[in-house]
Scaffold this active site. Structure first.
Site, PDB file in Angstrom:
ATOM      1  N   GLY A 251      26.885  54.300  55.543  1.00 48.29           N
ATOM      2  CA  GLY A 251      27.106  55.454  56.423  1.00 48.29           C
ATOM      3  C   GLY A 251      28.328  55.256  57.289  1.00 48.29           C
ATOM      4  O   GLY A 251      29.319  54.629  56.885  1.00 48.29           O
ATOM      5  N   SER A 252      28.217  55.739  58.512  1.00 49.75           N
ATOM      6  CA  SER A 252      29.389  55.776  59.382  1.00 49.75           C
ATOM      7  C   SER A 252      29.907  54.401  59.771  1.00 49.75           C
ATOM      8  O   SER A 252      31.048  54.288  60.226  1.00 49.75           O
ATOM      9  CB  SER A 252      29.063  56.565  60.646  1.00 49.75           C
ATOM     10  OG  SER A 252      28.692  57.888  60.295  1.00 49.75           O
ATOM     11  N   THR A 253      29.070  53.360  59.634  1.00 49.09           N
ATOM     12  CA  THR A 253      29.582  52.037  59.994  1.00 49.09           C
ATOM     13  C   THR A 253      30.743  51.659  59.082  1.00 49.09           C
ATOM     14  O   THR A 253      31.592  50.848  59.442  1.00 49.09           O
ATOM     15  CB  THR A 253      28.482  50.964  59.906  1.00 49.09           C
ATOM     16  OG1 THR A 253      27.939  50.973  58.580  1.00 49.09           O
ATOM     17  CG2 THR A 253      27.380  51.218  60.900  1.00 49.09           C
TER      18      THR A 253
END
Lengths: 490, 459
Positions: A215-217
Site C-alpha cells: 500500500g501507501s508505505t
C-alpha cells in the site's frame, strides 16, 4: 592323519579370515553409509542424548531442555514460546527444525565441527561436544512490546537497528507455542494437525515469510526513485498532477483518500498520502527506473537470509503503464514482507544504505567461548544520501503534522509512513493496515530503530482501518522500547 | 608336536606343566571381566556397580575351583584352554548384564551366572571323573542313541520363535540339541577311528572318489541323515549345518580323502538350496540375507539383520565403549543370537577381532591337542570338539555380520542360553582332558604298565 588335520585347520583359518574381512567391511568400509541410513535410529538417539544449546535473548535463554527419560532423551522447552516462536522456530523430534533452531542446528546440537577444540579430534574419539548457544539480536522489551501491541490480531512486526542491521523484534500474530511440537507421539501429532489446520495459520511467520501488498508505505520507494532519477528536484514544488487522475490507457479513475492532492508537491503527497501524485511520479520514472529502485531496496531478492530464508518481496518487471501506476502506490502485484518494509524505513534512516539484516549476533561453544560472530555487512545502497535526508524530513512531517501522528514519541525524532492496502478480488478483502517508521532519540548520533507493522484486522470496520489508527500505535510502542535503553551489545 | 618319538622328553626330565601360567592368565581373565563390569556401571550410572566385588569374587571362585581341578586331575593340560573359556564366559556375563539395563523386564545375567556355575560344575566333574578320554570310546553307541533321543524330544514341545528345539519345564527352558553335539562328536570319533582304514581303502573307486562299502559307510551316514533330518524337522538349520560340517571335517580327517570334502560341499549346497527355497522360515532368512534393507524400503522399518549391521557400523574401529551403544534397537534376540552385534558396537572392530582371535586360539589349542595325541579316537574327538566351536562361531558370526544367511545359534560362552554355556564348558573339559593326555609324558615313563601301549599311528 596329521596332514589332514593341518588341512582342516587351514580351512578353519580361511573361515576366520572371511569373518575378519567381513567384519572390517561392515565396520569400516560400509560404516558411514550405514550410519547415515535414515532407518538407523542411532543418529536421532545421539542427537537427543544431550541437552540442546540455547537461544539467547538479552543474554537470557528463551529455550530449555527437558529430560524425557525416553529413547530420544532431551526434549525442547520454550519460555514465552508464542512471543519468540517467529525467532526461534521449533525443534521437534518429529518434525525437524525451523528458523534459528534450524539455521544454528549444528551449534545447538553440538555437532558443528567448530565446537571441537581440535579439528578432527571428535571424529576419532567419537566424543560429542555439549550444545552451544545462539545469541540473538532480539531485545526482549522490544519483542514483548510488539507482541503486546498486536494483541492477538493477525499481523506482524519487524524492527531493525538501521545502522547495523540487527533485528530487534520479529513478531507474528497469532502465534503458537513451539514446545507442543518438541517430542514424539500422539499429542505432538495432534498439535501439528491442529496448528496446520487452523484458519489463523499460527505457524506462519508473517514477519519474514508472508508478503502483503505494501500500500501507501511503498510510496517511500517511489519517492526515492523519483528523487534519485531527477524526476523531482524540489520536494516542495508542484508536481503538475491532475485530480481526478485517470490511469494511463484506461478509464479508471484513481481515488485519493485525502483532499488537496491536485498538483501537490512531493512533500505534501507523502504527508497526506496522495495516490495520484505518487502514481504519476512512478509513471514518470518509468518501468526500468522503478524496477531498479525497488530492487535496490531488496524487492525481487529471493536470496535474503537472516540466517533463515526471507520470502522474496515482489515488484513486477513487466507491466503496462496503468499497472506501473498502481504498483507505484504499492498495489497491483507489488507485495512485501514486513521485514522488507522495515528495511525501507531503515534505508531512509541510515542515509540510504541498508545494512544486511541479521538475527544471530554470535554463537558460542558450551563453555561460552565465541565460535562465530556475525559482523555488520552492507546490503545495498538504496538511494543517494541526499535523497535519504529529504525523505527523513518528509517522513518526520508525516508524524508531526500528516497522517501518522499516532506514532509521535516525546523526546525523539520519529519519521513514518502510513499505509492501507487493498487486497482480494475487486478489493473485496478487508484492507491491511501498515505503518513503517524510524525513530531517533534526541541527542542520539543516529536513528536507533526502524520498524514495520502490518495488521490484517478482519474484525474492524473498513472505515476504521488505517495505518495511523491501528498500526502506528504499535510501531510507537515498539520504538519507545527500542529507544528506552542503550542497545545491549552482547 | 608330531607323534614321533623324538618329541618325547627323555626319562627323568621334568616336563613343564605350566599350571602357574594358567593361574596368572585366569587372574587376568577374571580382572578383565570385572573391569568390563565396572565399566558398564560407570558408563551408565557414573558409578561402579555395587555388586562388582561380588561378581568378581563369584567369577574368581569359579575360575579357582576349575583351576584346582585341572591342577590336580589334569596337570599337563593346555594352560590356555581354561583362561580363554573363563574370559569368554566373563565377557558374555558383562554383555548380558549390560543388555539387561536396556530391558527391565528381562533380567538374564543372574540366570546366566547360575548356568555358568552349573557349567563349571560339569567341567570339574568331567575333569575329575573322566580319567582317560578313551573310556568314552566304549560308550560310542550309547552316545549316539542318547544324542538321537535328545534331538527327538523337542518335537513333542511347542515351537519357540519358529524353531522346535526347546524343552520347557516350569520356568526353565533347555535346548537338548546343544548337548547332542558332544555325544554325536564322540560317536563319530569312535566309529571313524574304528573303521577309518576300511573307509579309506576298501570299496569301489568311482573316478577319483574311493567309495567305501555300504556296510562300513552305511550306519554312519544313516545316523547323520537321521540327525540332520530331525533338525530340519525342528527348523534348526544352524545346528544341522553344524552337524553337516562336523561330519565332513571328521570324515576327511579320518580318511584323508579330499573327495569327501567335494561331495560334502556339493551336498551342502544342494541341501541349503532346497531348504532355503522350500522351507518358509529358512527362506525368509535367506531373503533377509540377500537384501537386509528390504523391510526399510517397504516402509516397515529395519529388520533384525539390518539393525545388527547398523550396530556393527556404529562401532567402527574402536567402538562406542561398553554400555554406550544402542543394541536395544536390535530387539528380542539381542542377548542370544545377536550378542555379537553388541560386542561389535561397543568394543568396535578391535574388540571383535580380539574375540574372534580368542575363539581361534581355543580352536587351535584343540587342534594342537589332536595333533599331539597318539590314539585315533582322541585325535578325532579333539578335532571334532574344536571344530564344533569353530563352526558355531563361524555360522553365528557370519550370520549377524551378513556374510551368510542367519541361523539361530548361540555364540559359544558369550550368548545368553543355559544349555549352550553348559555344553561348551563340557567341550572345554573334554579338550582339557585330551590335551592332558597329549602333553603328558609317555605313560611308560610315569606310570609304566597302567595304560596299555598305544597302537602305532598309521598315516
Amino acid at each position: 592323519m596329521i596332514p589332514y588335520i593341518r588341512r582342516a585347520a587351514a580351512l578353519l583359518l580361511v573361515l576366520l579370515a572371511a569373518l575378519l574381512v567381513n567384519a572390517a567391511r561392515v565396520q569400516l568400509w560400509e560404516a558411514a553409509a550405514l550410519d547415515e541410513n535414515p532407518a538407523n535410529r542411532r543418529v536421532a538417539i545421539a542427537r537427543y542424548e544431550q541437552p540442546r544449546g540455547n537461544i539467547l535473548v538479552d543474554g537470557k535463554p528463551v529455550t530449555g531442555s527437558r529430560d524425557s527419560g525416553e529413547q530420544l532423551r532431551y526434549e525442547r522447552t520454550y519460555k514465552r514460546g508464542p512471543v519468540y516462536a517467529p525467532v526461534t522456530g521449533y525443534s521437534s523430534q518429529t518434525y525437524g527444525t525451523t528458523l534459528v533452531e534450524n539455521a544454528e542446528d549444528g551449534i545447538l546440537a553440538g555437532t558443528d565441527p567448530m565446537l571441537a577444540p581440535l579439528p578432527f579430534w571428535n571424529d576419532i574419539s567419537r566424543a560429542r561436544e555439549p550444545g552451544g548457544d545462539a545469541v540473538t539480536t532480539i531485545r526482549a522489551a522490544v519483542q514483548e512490546a510488539a507482541y503486546r501491541g498486536l494483541g492477538g490480531k493477525r499481523g506482524a512486526v519487524a524492527a531493525i537497528e538501521p545502522s547495523s542491521g540487527r533485528i530487534l523484534a520479529l513478531v507474528s500474530s497469532p502465534s503458537y507455542d513451539p514446545g507442543v511440537l518438541s517430542g514424539t507421539g500422539r499429542p505432538v501429532k495432534e498439535a501439528w494437525a491442529r496448528l496446520n489446520g487452523s484458519p489463523n495459520q499460527p505457524m506462519l511467520n508473517r514477519a519474514i515469510r508472508q508478503t502483503y501488498p505494501p500500500g501507501s508505505t511503498f510510496k517511500i520507494v517511489t519517492a526515492a526513485a523519483a528523487l534519485d532519477a531527477g524526476v523531482v528536484t524540489d520536494v516542495d514544488a508542484a508536481t503538475d498532477t491532475p485530480e481526478p487522475y485517470v490511469l494511463p490507457g484506461t478509464r479508471t479513475v484513481l481515488p485519493n483518500a485525502a483532499s488537496g492532492c491536485a498538483d501537490a508537491s512531493l512533500a505534501d503527497a507523502i504527508r497526506w498520502s496522495c495516490n495520484t501524485v505518487m502514481a504519476e511520479l512512478g509513471v514518470r520514472v518509468g518501468l526500468d527506473g522503478m524496477v531498479e529502485a525497488a530492487e535496490r531496496f531488496g524487492f525481487d531478492d529471493p536470496g535474503l537470509r537472516i540466517p533463515s530464508g526471507v520470502a522474496a518481496s515482489n515488484f513486477d518487471r513487466d507491466m503496462s503503464v496503468d499497472q506501473l501506476a498502481l504498483s507505484s502506490i504499492g498495489q497491483f502485484d507489488t507485495t512485501a514482507t514486513p521485514l522488507q518494509m522495515a528495511m525501507v524505513a531503515a534505508a531512509v534512516a541510515n542515509n540510504g544504505e541498508i545494512a544486511y539484516p541479521y538475527l544471530v549476533e554470535r554463537t558460542t561453544a558450551g563453555g561460552g567461548r565465541t565460535v562465530d560472530r556475525t559482523g555488520r555487512r552492507s546490503y545495498r545502497q538504496a538511494m543517494r544520501p541526499g535523497t535519504a535526508l529529504r525523505l527523513q524530513q518528509m517522513m518526520t512531517e508525516v508524524v508531526t503534522e500528516g497522517t501518522g501522528t499516532n506514532a509521535a514519541i516525546p523526546g525523539a525524532r520519529v519519521g513514518g509512513k502510513t499505509g492501507t492496502a487493498q487486497h482480494g478480488v475487486g478489493n473485496a478483502g478487508t484492507p491491511y493496515a501498515w505503518f513503517i517508521a524510524f525513530a531517533q532519540a534526541d541527542g542520539a548520533p543516529q536513528p536507533g530503530v526502524a520498524v514495520a507493522v502490518v495488521v490484517e484486522d478482519a474484525e474492524a470496520r473498513r472505515t476504521e482501518i488505517s495505518g495511523n489508527g491501528i498500526a502506528a500505535p504499535i510501531a510507537k510502542a515498539v520504538m519507545e522500547e527500542a529507544l528506552r535503553a542503550e542497545p545491549q551489545r552482547p | 608336536m608330531t607323534a614321533t618319538t623324538t618329541d618325547r622328553p627323555p626319562p627323568g626330565v621334568r616336563v613343564p606343566k605350566r599350571r602357574g601360567v594358567e593361574l596368572s592368565l585366569l587372574v587376568g581373565a577374571v580382572l578383565l571381566s570385572v573391569f568390563g563390569y565396572m565399566d558398564v556401571g560407570l558408563a551408565r550410572n557414573g558409578a561402579v556397580p555395587p555388586d562388582a566385588a561380588r561378581y568378581g569374587a563369584g567369577l574368581g571362585l569359579l575360575a579357582l575351583v576349575a583351576h584346582l581341578a585341572v591342577r590336580f586331575r589334569a596337570p599337563f593340560a593346555d594352560p590356555l584352554l581354561l583362561p580363554i573359556a573363563v574370559l569368554l564366559n566373563g565377557l558374555g556375563l558383562v554383555l548380558i548384564y549390560r543388555l539387561d539395563l536396556e530391558t527391565p523386564r528381562d533380567q538374564a545375567a543372574t540366570t546366566q551366572l547360575v548356568w555358568s556355575t552349573l557349567g563349571v560344575g560339569l567341567f570339574i566333574a568331567v575333569v575329575v571323573l573322566l580319567r582317560d578320554h578313551r573310556t568314552l570310546q566304549r560308550y560310542a553307541y550309547l552316545s549316539m542313541a542318547a544324542a538321537l533321543a535328545l534331538m527327538i524330544v523337542p518335537i513333542f514341545f511347542p515351537a519357540v520363535n519358529g524353531a522346535k528345539i526347546w524343552i520347557r519345564i516350569g520356568g526353565l527352558s533347555f535346548q537338548p540339541g546343544e548337548f547332542a553335539k558332544i555325544l554325536l562328536a564322540v560317536f563319530f570319533a569312535a566309529y571313524l577311528a574304528a573303521n577309518r582304514n576300511a573307509l579309506a581303502y576298501t570299496g569301489r573307486r568311482i573316478w577319483r572318489l574311493q567309495l567305501p562299502t555300504g556296510r562300513v559307510l552305511g550306519p554312519i551316514v544313516a545316523i547323520w541323515l537321521l540327525s540332520v533330518g530331525v533338525l530340519i524337522l525342528e527348523r534348526d538349520l544352524g545346528t544341522s549345518l553344524l552337524f553337516f560340517g562336523l561330519f565332513v571335517i571328521m570324515l576327511y580327517v579320518a580318511t584323508g580323502r579330499t573327495g569327501w570334502i567335494a561331495v560334502g560341499l556339493l551336498l551342502a549346497g544342494l541341501g541349503a538350496f532346497a531348504v532355503g527355497s522350500l522351507e518358509p522360515h529358512v527362506h525368509s532368512r535367506v531373503e533377509d540375507w540377500l537384501n537386509p534393507y528390504a523391510s526399510i524400503e517397504a516402509g516397515d522399518g529395519p529388520g533384525q539383520l539390518a539393525q545388527s549391521l547398523f550396530a556393527f557400523a556404529a562401532g567402527g574401529m574402536f567402538g562406542t565403549g561398553l554400555g554406550l551403544g544402542h543394541s536395544v534397537l536390535i530387539g528380542f534376540a539381542a542377548k542370544s543370537d545377536f550378542i555379537l552385534a553388541t560386542a561389535g558396537e561397543e568394543l568396535g572392530l578391535a574388540g571383535l577381532t580380539a574375540l574372534f582371535l580368542l575363539y581361534a586360539l581355543l580352536v587351535a589349542r584343540g587342534y594342537r591337542a589332536g595333533l599331539a595325541l597318539r590314539d585315533p579316537f582322541g585325535r578325532l574327538l579333539a578335532i571334532g570338539l574344536a571344530s564344533i566351536l569353530a563352526l558355531q562361531v563361524f555360522v553365528i558370526a557370519g550370520g549377524v555380520t551378513g556374510l551368510i544367511p542367519l541361523t539361530g545359534m548361540a555364540m559359544p560362552f558369550l550368548a545368553q542360553g543355559g544349555s549352550s554355556v553348559v555344553t561348551n564348558w563340557v567341550i572345554v573339559a573334554l579338550l582339557i582332558r585330551v590335551s592332558d593326555s597329549a602333553r603328558m609324558p609317555r605313560p611308560e615313563t610315569v606310570e609304566a604298565g597302567t595304560i596299555a601301549p598305544l597302537v602305532p599311528d598309521a598315516r
